[in-house]
Enzyme design. Sequence first.
Site, PDB file in Angstrom:
ATOM      1  N   GLU A   8       0.798  -1.229   0.000  1.00  0.00           N
ATOM      2  CA  GLU A   8       0.000   0.000   0.000  1.00  0.00           C
ATOM      3  C   GLU A   8       0.827   1.274   0.000  1.00  0.00           C
ATOM      4  OE1 GLU A   8      -3.294   0.247   2.806  1.00  0.00           O
ATOM      5  OE2 GLU A   8      -3.378  -1.925   2.816  1.00  0.00           O
ATOM      6  N   ASP A  85      -2.266  -4.340   3.495  1.00  0.00           N
ATOM      7  CA  ASP A  85      -2.425  -4.538   4.941  1.00  0.00           C
ATOM      8  C   ASP A  85      -3.367  -5.697   5.252  1.00  0.00           C
ATOM      9  OD1 ASP A  85      -0.679  -2.502   5.439  1.00  0.00           O
ATOM     10  OD2 ASP A  85      -2.208  -1.001   5.868  1.00  0.00           O
ATOM     11  N   ASP A  87      -5.870  -5.967   7.301  1.00  0.00           N
ATOM     12  CA  ASP A  87      -7.232  -5.716   7.770  1.00  0.00           C
ATOM     13  C   ASP A  87      -8.216  -5.689   6.590  1.00  0.00           C
ATOM     14  OD1 ASP A  87      -6.581  -3.353   6.526  1.00  0.00           O
ATOM     15  OD2 ASP A  87      -6.573  -2.145   8.356  1.00  0.00           O
ATOM     16  N   GLU A  89      -9.692  -3.203   5.050  1.00  0.00           N
ATOM     17  CA  GLU A  89      -9.345  -2.225   4.013  1.00  0.00           C
ATOM     18  C   GLU A  89      -8.256  -2.788   3.100  1.00  0.00           C
ATOM     19  OE1 GLU A  89     -10.802   0.808   3.360  1.00  0.00           O
ATOM     20  OE2 GLU A  89     -12.240   0.269   4.921  1.00  0.00           O
ATOM     21  N   TYR A 288       1.586  -4.283  13.383  1.00  0.00           N
ATOM     22  CA  TYR A 288       0.522  -3.528  12.709  1.00  0.00           C
ATOM     23  C   TYR A 288      -0.302  -2.734  13.718  1.00  0.00           C
ATOM     24  CZ  TYR A 288      -3.035  -2.549   9.196  1.00  0.00           C
ATOM     25  OH  TYR A 288      -3.878  -1.926   8.314  1.00  0.00           O
ATOM     26  N   ARG A 290      -3.277  -1.157  13.406  1.00  0.00           N
ATOM     27  CA  ARG A 290      -4.746  -1.146  13.402  1.00  0.00           C
ATOM     28  C   ARG A 290      -5.222  -2.524  13.849  1.00  0.00           C
ATOM     29  NH1 ARG A 290      -3.837   1.651   8.396  1.00  0.00           N
ATOM     30  NH2 ARG A 290      -4.110   3.884   8.706  1.00  0.00           N
ATOM     31  N   HIS A 333      -5.113 -11.312  14.846  1.00  0.00           N
ATOM     32  CA  HIS A 333      -4.165 -10.217  14.912  1.00  0.00           C
ATOM     33  C   HIS A 333      -3.468 -10.203  16.258  1.00  0.00           C
ATOM     34  CE1 HIS A 333      -6.521  -7.719  11.679  1.00  0.00           C
ATOM     35  NE2 HIS A 333      -6.162  -8.918  11.272  1.00  0.00           N
TER      36      HIS A 333
END
Length: 488
Positions: A8, A85, A87, A89, A288, A290, A333
């Site tokens: 990203e 990433d 997640d 998104e 990470y 988030r 996670h």
Amino acid sequence: MKNLVIVESPAKAKTIEKYLGKDFTVMSSVGHIRQIAKKNKDGGRPIETNNKYKITFEVDPSKKKVVSELRKAVKEANDVWLATDEDREGEAIAWHLCEVLKLDPKTTKRIVFHEITKNAIEEAIKNPRKIDMKMVEAQQTRQTLDWLVGFDLSPVVWRKVPGGKSAGRVQSPAVRLLVEREREIEKFGAKSSFKITGEFFVPSSGEILKAELNKKFESEKAATDFLESLKNANFKVANISKTPGTRNPSAPFTTSTLQQEANARLGFSAKSTMAAAQKLYQSGKITYMRTDSVNLSGFAIKSSEEFIKKTFGEKYHKARNFATKSAAAQEAHEAIRPTVIANEKVSTSQDLQKIYTLIRNRTLASQMTPAQIEKTTIKIEISGQENYFEAKGEVVVFDGFLKVYSNGKKDEFLPELTSGDSLNFNEIIAKEVFSRPPARYSEGSLVKKLEDLGIGRPSTYATILDTIQARGYAMKGEGEGDPRDVIQ
């Protein structure tokens, strides 16, 4: 070109390419490459509520050059790896890349990692998977709700609210919470009372003991009459109680708790906290950022144990696994933690270093022993009266996790006394105090309230708080209000 890896962010691309070597080229999508179109192909709304919520996407005009470069690279590559990433998104971006670059989502290699380290990247390459369409659909559902709420409500706001610029699925409830709290404060009727405090002289040591009466008085006259009654009174220690206690460390950080704690301890806004955490993650310093999980990997627990025992001694170590309370948490996670727990200094930037130190100390504290506390209460009786004064103290007997994650609270030592000891009063005063209205939200406490109510996701809080301030719906103040005159 043998292998093309698409991530990203450009910063992340440089770090990963360094670990993968010459057989891999790493390029960046620079975030999302597509957005919801203005209209569908028939000129209607881009989200067709009467057609199973079909969405029409278009390439973001600002990303056309990026897409062109990626298309060219895909044609030259033998294998394409999508490393966006981990997640929802990120999963959605991977799917959009497949759509735009004409890659088959059923066969294209998708890799994820919780941290940007050589071991994590190499392990991800060994264990590719396919795009998780359930996660893609979850992201599109949230995106659809955001669009529908904003599209339908914003025009109402423009017409009905002077200066109103927008409404949103999370933004509007956040503003409502602020408004409701302000109304509570406006309606609050402060009541005054009189608190009696005394300073007592300890003849045996010459020390001063501060204590508070067990009762407040409703009027100035009642307080004055009580003070008059003490002029000829005698004071002595009636009872001393000592209670042992423990204070346990909190779990490692989630996105939400990091924002709350950085706001409370460092005064950082949610936006500043997330910007710093993003840079630390992209440079391979933390996992990470988030996440709503408080889990630590076996590696993290073991490396923390080794560091704690070596640095502080075995008596400071206590291994823990924390359970995430949120039903919506993604347990696969990890919590936010340093990639190398022994690294104390990682950046020349003050802000980045402060956030890193906060994350590191919280992680270490979570694997350390509880602090041992001793609470002492001294009851001082007044001759001829039922009321009494009370002095309270608290000392840390063994610091445990407070060695690395102190709350800044100082020990409150009390003089050495025994029951029956006589005391002389040095000064006894009555002071008017007022009941306090509910406190206005800080950025940290608003984040906590939104999380408690299940509104929004940790990754969106920083953007939402920034938006409601940028659009003038709320402003950040310096304090709770102005001091008032009191009777003393």
